[in-house]
Scaffold this motif. Structure first.
Motif, PDB file in Angstrom:
ATOM      1  N   ALA A  17       0.833  -1.205   0.000  1.00  0.00           N
ATOM      2  CA  ALA A  17       0.000   0.000   0.000  1.00  0.00           C
ATOM      3  C   ALA A  17       0.867   1.254   0.000  1.00  0.00           C
ATOM      4  O   ALA A  17       0.582   2.211  -0.725  1.00  0.00           O
ATOM      5  CB  ALA A  17      -0.920   0.000   1.209  1.00  0.00           C
ATOM      6  N   VAL A  18       1.917   1.241   0.765  1.00  0.00           N
ATOM      7  CA  VAL A  18       2.829   2.389   0.809  1.00  0.00           C
ATOM      8  C   VAL A  18       3.520   2.550  -0.546  1.00  0.00           C
ATOM      9  O   VAL A  18       3.668   3.674  -1.047  1.00  0.00           O
ATOM     10  CB  VAL A  18       3.859   2.216   1.941  1.00  0.00           C
ATOM     11  N   LEU A  19       3.915   1.444  -1.141  1.00  0.00           N
ATOM     12  CA  LEU A  19       4.562   1.498  -2.446  1.00  0.00           C
ATOM     13  C   LEU A  19       3.626   2.087  -3.501  1.00  0.00           C
ATOM     14  O   LEU A  19       4.038   2.913  -4.315  1.00  0.00           O
ATOM     15  CB  LEU A  19       5.017   0.104  -2.866  1.00  0.00           C
ATOM     16  N   VAL A  20       2.365   1.695  -3.472  1.00  0.00           N
ATOM     17  CA  VAL A  20       1.397   2.224  -4.434  1.00  0.00           C
ATOM     18  C   VAL A  20       1.248   3.727  -4.269  1.00  0.00           C
ATOM     19  O   VAL A  20       1.267   4.480  -5.251  1.00  0.00           O
ATOM     20  CB  VAL A  20       0.031   1.519  -4.285  1.00  0.00           C
ATOM     21  N   PHE A  21       1.107   4.205  -3.038  1.00  0.00           N
ATOM     22  CA  PHE A  21       0.968   5.636  -2.812  1.00  0.00           C
ATOM     23  C   PHE A  21       2.231   6.391  -3.208  1.00  0.00           C
ATOM     24  O   PHE A  21       2.162   7.485  -3.767  1.00  0.00           O
ATOM     25  CB  PHE A  21       0.596   5.937  -1.361  1.00  0.00           C
ATOM     26  N   TYR A  22       3.388   5.799  -2.950  1.00  0.00           N
ATOM     27  CA  TYR A  22       4.641   6.437  -3.351  1.00  0.00           C
ATOM     28  C   TYR A  22       4.729   6.548  -4.869  1.00  0.00           C
ATOM     29  O   TYR A  22       5.110   7.584  -5.406  1.00  0.00           O
ATOM     30  CB  TYR A  22       5.841   5.652  -2.795  1.00  0.00           C
ATOM     31  N   LEU A  23       4.379   5.468  -5.561  1.00  0.00           N
ATOM     32  CA  LEU A  23       4.431   5.490  -7.024  1.00  0.00           C
ATOM     33  C   LEU A  23       3.437   6.482  -7.607  1.00  0.00           C
ATOM     34  O   LEU A  23       3.734   7.171  -8.595  1.00  0.00           O
ATOM     35  CB  LEU A  23       4.192   4.088  -7.583  1.00  0.00           C
ATOM     36  N   LEU A  24       2.264   6.582  -7.007  1.00  0.00           N
ATOM     37  CA  LEU A  24       1.294   7.582  -7.458  1.00  0.00           C
ATOM     38  C   LEU A  24       1.818   8.998  -7.229  1.00  0.00           C
ATOM     39  O   LEU A  24       1.634   9.886  -8.071  1.00  0.00           O
ATOM     40  CB  LEU A  24      -0.043   7.391  -6.749  1.00  0.00           C
ATOM     41  N   TYR A  25       2.469   9.208  -6.113  1.00  0.00           N
ATOM     42  CA  TYR A  25       3.052  10.516  -5.811  1.00  0.00           C
ATOM     43  C   TYR A  25       4.138  10.868  -6.828  1.00  0.00           C
ATOM     44  O   TYR A  25       4.169  11.977  -7.357  1.00  0.00           O
ATOM     45  CB  TYR A  25       3.627  10.494  -4.390  1.00  0.00           C
ATOM     46  N   ARG A  26       5.009   9.904  -7.140  1.00  0.00           N
ATOM     47  CA  ARG A  26       6.072  10.154  -8.113  1.00  0.00           C
ATOM     48  C   ARG A  26       5.505  10.392  -9.507  1.00  0.00           C
ATOM     49  O   ARG A  26       6.009  11.212 -10.261  1.00  0.00           O
ATOM     50  CB  ARG A  26       7.052   8.967  -8.141  1.00  0.00           C
ATOM     51  N   GLU A  27       4.442   9.674  -9.856  1.00  0.00           N
ATOM     52  CA  GLU A  27       3.803   9.874 -11.150  1.00  0.00           C
ATOM     53  C   GLU A  27       3.228  11.290 -11.249  1.00  0.00           C
ATOM     54  O   GLU A  27       3.320  11.936 -12.291  1.00  0.00           O
ATOM     55  CB  GLU A  27       2.693   8.837 -11.352  1.00  0.00           C
ATOM     56  N   GLY A  28       2.656  11.763 -10.157  1.00  0.00           N
ATOM     57  CA  GLY A  28       2.148  13.136 -10.134  1.00  0.00           C
ATOM     58  C   GLY A  28       3.257  14.158 -10.305  1.00  0.00           C
ATOM     59  O   GLY A  28       3.092  15.160 -11.009  1.00  0.00           O
ATOM     60  N   GLN A  29       4.389  13.908  -9.675  1.00  0.00           N
ATOM     61  CA  GLN A  29       5.534  14.798  -9.839  1.00  0.00           C
ATOM     62  C   GLN A  29       6.028  14.799 -11.278  1.00  0.00           C
ATOM     63  O   GLN A  29       6.360  15.851 -11.839  1.00  0.00           O
ATOM     64  CB  GLN A  29       6.679  14.375  -8.920  1.00  0.00           C
ATOM     65  N   LYS A  30       6.069  13.621 -11.891  1.00  0.00           N
ATOM     66  CA  LYS A  30       6.530  13.516 -13.277  1.00  0.00           C
ATOM     67  C   LYS A  30       5.561  14.229 -14.214  1.00  0.00           C
ATOM     68  O   LYS A  30       5.983  14.927 -15.136  1.00  0.00           O
ATOM     69  CB  LYS A  30       6.666  12.042 -13.666  1.00  0.00           C
ATOM     70  N   ASP A  31       4.269  14.089 -13.974  1.00  0.00           N
ATOM     71  CA  ASP A  31       3.273  14.781 -14.795  1.00  0.00           C
ATOM     72  C   ASP A  31       3.410  16.296 -14.670  1.00  0.00           C
ATOM     73  O   ASP A  31       3.300  17.025 -15.656  1.00  0.00           O
ATOM     74  CB  ASP A  31       1.859  14.360 -14.408  1.00  0.00           C
ATOM     75  N   ALA A  32       3.644  16.769 -13.452  1.00  0.00           N
ATOM     76  CA  ALA A  32       3.807  18.210 -13.236  1.00  0.00           C
ATOM     77  C   ALA A  32       5.044  18.738 -13.956  1.00  0.00           C
ATOM     78  O   ALA A  32       5.014  19.817 -14.560  1.00  0.00           O
ATOM     79  CB  ALA A  32       3.887  18.514 -11.741  1.00  0.00           C
ATOM     80  N   ALA A  33       6.129  17.979 -13.904  1.00  0.00           N
ATOM     81  CA  ALA A  33       7.356  18.401 -14.591  1.00  0.00           C
ATOM     82  C   ALA A  33       7.146  18.415 -16.102  1.00  0.00           C
ATOM     83  O   ALA A  33       7.587  19.346 -16.795  1.00  0.00           O
ATOM     84  CB  ALA A  33       8.510  17.475 -14.217  1.00  0.00           C
ATOM     85  N   THR A  34       6.454  17.405 -16.621  1.00  0.00           N
ATOM     86  CA  THR A  34       6.175  17.354 -18.054  1.00  0.00           C
ATOM     87  C   THR A  34       5.297  18.524 -18.471  1.00  0.00           C
ATOM     88  O   THR A  34       5.533  19.168 -19.500  1.00  0.00           O
ATOM     89  CB  THR A  34       5.490  16.025 -18.417  1.00  0.00           C
ATOM     90  N   ARG A  35       4.287  18.822 -17.672  1.00  0.00           N
ATOM     91  CA  ARG A  35       3.389  19.939 -17.964  1.00  0.00           C
ATOM     92  C   ARG A  35       4.160  21.259 -17.982  1.00  0.00           C
ATOM     93  O   ARG A  35       3.944  22.114 -18.840  1.00  0.00           O
ATOM     94  CB  ARG A  35       2.281  19.986 -16.907  1.00  0.00           C
ATOM     95  N   GLU A  36       5.085  21.422 -17.042  1.00  0.00           N
ATOM     96  CA  GLU A  36       5.885  22.645 -16.972  1.00  0.00           C
ATOM     97  C   GLU A  36       6.762  22.807 -18.215  1.00  0.00           C
ATOM     98  O   GLU A  36       6.851  23.896 -18.791  1.00  0.00           O
ATOM     99  CB  GLU A  36       6.751  22.624 -15.715  1.00  0.00           C
ATOM    100  N   VAL A  37       7.392  21.725 -18.648  1.00  0.00           N
ATOM    101  CA  VAL A  37       8.241  21.784 -19.843  1.00  0.00           C
ATOM    102  C   VAL A  37       7.400  22.075 -21.085  1.00  0.00           C
ATOM    103  O   VAL A  37       7.790  22.883 -21.936  1.00  0.00           O
ATOM    104  CB  VAL A  37       9.025  20.456 -20.003  1.00  0.00           C
TER     105      VAL A  37
END
Length: 64
Positions: A17-37
């Motif tokens: 469960a912790v791994l899933v939430f961590y991966l979702l958090y990292r995916e959100g960070q990656k999406d935000a970085a992509t959106r910014e670029v």
């Protein structure tokens, strides 16, 4: 996230469960970085297009 909640989630659902939430958090960070670029690239392309329009003669100006 408090320590008690983290311990509760791990004890009830395991580390997955912790791994899933961590991966979702990292995916959100990656999406935000992509959106910014993409936003930055769009701004650059708009600026380049504006500069090209200003420097190229218009088809209406050639007949004057």
């Amino acid at each position: 996230m408090s320590a008690d909640l983290l311990v509760n989630v791990i004890s009830e659902h395991g580390p997955w469960a912790v791994l899933v939430f961590y991966l979702l958090y990292r995916e959100g960070q990656k999406d935000a970085a992509t959106r910014e670029v993409l936003n930055k690239n769009t701004a650059i392309l708009i600026e380049m297009t504006t500069m090209m329009r200003d420097r190229l003669p218009s088809k209406y100006e050639t007949f004057r």
